[in-house]
Write a protein that holds these residues in place. Structure first.
Motif, mmCIF file in Angstrom:
data_model
loop_
_atom_site.group_PDB
_atom_site.id
_atom_site.type_symbol
_atom_site.label_atom_id
_atom_site.label_comp_id
_atom_site.label_asym_id
_atom_site.label_seq_id
_atom_site.Cartn_x
_atom_site.Cartn_y
_atom_site.Cartn_z
ATOM 1 N N UNK A 137 -18.237 -2.368 -1.656
ATOM 2 C CA UNK A 137 -17.519 -1.838 -1.407
ATOM 3 C C UNK A 137 -17.187 -1.155 -0.196
ATOM 4 N N UNK A 138 -17.146 -1.647 0.898
ATOM 5 C CA UNK A 138 -17.079 -1.170 2.543
ATOM 6 C C UNK A 138 -15.974 -2.428 1.773
ATOM 7 N N UNK A 139 -16.020 -3.245 1.491
ATOM 8 C CA UNK A 139 -14.543 -4.481 1.761
ATOM 9 C C UNK A 139 -12.939 -3.400 1.489
ATOM 10 N N UNK A 140 -14.047 -3.185 0.048
ATOM 11 C CA UNK A 140 -12.850 -2.170 -0.650
ATOM 12 C C UNK A 140 -12.256 -1.357 -0.151
ATOM 13 N N UNK A 141 -12.493 -0.632 0.238
ATOM 14 C CA UNK A 141 -12.542 0.245 1.487
ATOM 15 C C UNK A 141 -11.857 0.052 2.250
ATOM 16 N N UNK A 142 -12.218 -0.786 2.788
ATOM 17 C CA UNK A 142 -11.127 -1.586 4.334
ATOM 18 C C UNK A 142 -9.935 -1.414 3.699
ATOM 19 N N UNK A 143 -9.614 -2.506 2.435
ATOM 20 C CA UNK A 143 -8.741 -2.856 2.193
ATOM 21 C C UNK A 143 -7.954 -1.757 1.814
ATOM 22 N N UNK A 144 -8.852 -0.950 1.235
ATOM 23 C CA UNK A 144 -7.276 0.036 0.957
ATOM 24 C C UNK A 144 -6.597 0.988 2.149
ATOM 25 N N UNK B 18 -9.604 -6.163 -7.131
ATOM 26 C CA UNK B 18 -9.246 -7.679 -7.236
ATOM 27 C C UNK B 18 -7.960 -7.763 -6.205
ATOM 28 N N UNK B 19 -7.644 -6.520 -6.085
ATOM 29 C CA UNK B 19 -6.704 -7.012 -4.793
ATOM 30 C C UNK B 19 -7.044 -6.847 -3.841
ATOM 31 N N UNK B 20 -8.061 -5.860 -3.174
ATOM 32 C CA UNK B 20 -8.942 -5.967 -2.259
ATOM 33 C C UNK B 20 -9.589 -7.246 -1.926
ATOM 34 N N UNK B 21 -9.970 -7.603 -2.637
ATOM 35 C CA UNK B 21 -10.608 -9.157 -2.379
ATOM 36 C C UNK B 21 -9.411 -9.775 -2.118
ATOM 37 N N UNK B 22 -8.753 -10.145 -2.580
ATOM 38 C CA UNK B 22 -7.219 -11.314 -2.598
ATOM 39 C C UNK B 22 -7.060 -11.068 -0.923
ATOM 40 N N UNK B 23 -6.229 -9.680 -0.451
ATOM 41 C CA UNK B 23 -5.743 -9.336 0.739
ATOM 42 C C UNK B 23 -7.063 -9.517 1.859
ATOM 43 N N UNK B 24 -8.095 -9.810 1.822
ATOM 44 C CA UNK B 24 -8.905 -9.404 2.928
ATOM 45 C C UNK B 24 -9.788 -10.726 2.878
ATOM 46 N N UNK B 25 -8.883 -12.225 1.852
ATOM 47 C CA UNK B 25 -8.901 -13.500 1.969
ATOM 48 C C UNK B 25 -10.088 -14.205 0.897
ATOM 49 N N UNK B 26 -10.656 -13.280 0.032
ATOM 50 C CA UNK B 26 -11.970 -12.969 -0.176
ATOM 51 C C UNK B 26 -11.920 -14.107 -1.924
ATOM 52 N N UNK B 27 -12.758 -14.626 -2.165
ATOM 53 C CA UNK B 27 -13.298 -14.994 -3.795
ATOM 54 C C UNK B 27 -12.806 -13.917 -4.839
#
Length: 442
Positions: A216-223, A366-375
């Motif tokens: 969740x923290x990774x996703x919120x950071x990307x948003x 999925x878009x948040x992971x992609x924008x952060x360069x994560x799988x």
């Protein structure tokens, strides 16, 4: 009691009966001409009167009638014509005899041998058993089993087939509930059903995934970053993805409830520090109780008055701000009063289905992971937002009462048993680290 037919030879008393075939005596025997009441002569071919004769009813002729029902019962039973049975002449030629009609008096004619009596067949009804069950129902009843026991046996057989194809125990329980409603019988309380479910749990134990499927923290950071920010520059697709995901994680509601959010008054109330939503009364939730119908959805403001660059960054996750911007962007082409509407295609402006909202949530993660360069994590599920949001709320100090009220769980055991996740906690490392510190000299 057997009627004495007229104008029929008595040298051969054993008759055969088989559908779609003529009645004949053993051996070769030629029938005489039959004179009808109208004066016409009809030749008898292959031992059967031609179809020009009137068909009234049929009787079974036999020298004996073992295992028959009582005469009174059969007299009360209507005798219906059967198109596959031989035709009979009118009353003047073959008088109707008041004899019991019993399957035991039927004969089976073998194509390669003489007629053989079948007196050992039990009496069985031609009607389909009540409840739409197959003939096995009659057999089990003949063994002395009650209707309730037979129903349970059939349910167990049905559940076994589901278990063999890989259905989980929870799915089998849902099927038991549906069958209980259909048969109007509490099947889940039956001891055989209980034992079956207990055995199924041992064979295929339910493994709860206590580890979050996504961060969740990774996703919120990307948003809080492009392409989701700034909101006024974001595409309608990215604005929709961000708003739907923020509403899902801050409300911990089911997809059906997210779809049923209405923007009409008095169901939506916009306040300076929050947006209060009430589900449309026409919506029927999964649990149709007063508690679940009347529970409000609170979308709070987050750092509404930022005083630093960091607070300004966190303010980008303000769900109230996102909802207001989303309503402004969709107002020109909105066609429904539901909060979430489709943003493209021929149904643009029409309320989004649960399937569409679920796809948005998975696409946003999925878009948040992609924008952060994560799988991108495999097997993403939209329903995971309830477990992740509730577990993070508990970790940050929310009480069980607050969590259950927000997620509409009547009991905290529902959260503890099905939704609570093992989130990373530095305190969980304390014990192992203390043990390993033995390597450090005192």
């Amino acid at each position: 009691m057997v009627s004495q037919p007229g104008n029929l030879p008595t040298s051969n008393q054993r008759l055969g009966h088989a559908p779609n075939r003529p009645i004949r005596h053993e051996g070769e025997f030629k029938m005489p001409t039959i004179l009808l009441s109208g004066g016409r002569r009809v030749q008898r071919s292959l031992g059967r009167v031609q179809p020009s004769l009137e068909r009234k009813s049929y009787v079974c002729l036999s020298p004996n009638s073992p295992n028959c029902e009582s005469t009174q019962e059969n007299l009360a039973r209507p005798v219906k014509g059967d198109p596959d049975l031989p035709k009979l002449a009118k009353k003047k030629l073959v008088p109707t005899a008041e004899v019991p009609i019993c399957p035991a008096t039927l004969y089976s004619t073998d194509s390669e041998g003489p007629a053989i009596p079948r007196s050992d067949f039990p009496s069985r009804s031609r009607k389909t058993p009540s409840g739409g069950l197959d003939p096995e129902f009659e057999f089990l009843r003949s063994q002395g089993l009650s209707r309730a026991v037979i129903t349970t046996l059939k349910v167990l057989d049905f559940l076994q087939k589901g278990l063999e194809i890989g259905l989980s125990t929870s799915t089998l329980k849902v099927q038991i509930s549906a069958l209980s409603a259909f048969f109007d019988h509490p099947l889940a309380d039956h001891r055989w059903v209980k034992r079956f479910i207990a055995a199924a749990n041992r064979i295929r134990p339910q493994i709860l995934k206590r580890v979050p499927s996504w961060d969740l923290s990774l996703v919120l950071d990307a948003l809080s970053r492009p392409p989701f920010e700034p909101l006024k520059d974001a595409s309608i697709k990215n604005l929709t993805l961000k708003t739907s995901l923020l509403v899902a994680v801050t409300s911990a509601r089911r997809l059906g409830e997210l779809q049923a959010i209405s923007i009409r008054e008095p169901y939506m109330c916009i306040l300076p520090d929050r947006i209060t939503l009430t589900l449309d009364p026409s919506f029927v939730p999964k649990v149709a109780s007063r508690f679940h119908k009347n529970q409000e959805i609170i979308l709070p403001s987050f750092y509404g008055n930022p005083s630093s660059s960091k607070e300004l960054e966190w303010h980008s996750l303000d769900v109230r701000r996102s909802v207001l911007e989303y309503l402004k962007a969709t107002k020109p082409w909105r066609k429904d009063h539901n909060l979430f509407v489709q943003f493209q295609g021929k149904n643009k402006g029409v309320k989004a289905s649960k399937t569409t909202i679920a796809r948005w949530l998975k696409t946003a993660i999925a878009s948040c992971y992609t924008e952060q360069g994560k799988e991108v994590p495999p097997n993403l599920k939209a329903h995971s937002t309830r477990a992740i949001s509730a577990s993070w709320a508990e970790k940050r100090g929310a009480s069980l009462e607050q969590i259950c009220r927000a997620a509409t769980w009547v009991s905290s055991s529902t959260f503890a048993k099905h939704y609570r996740l093992d989130l990373p906690n530095s305190q969980d490392l304390a014990f192992g680290q203390k043990v390993l510190q033995a390597v450090v000299p005192p």
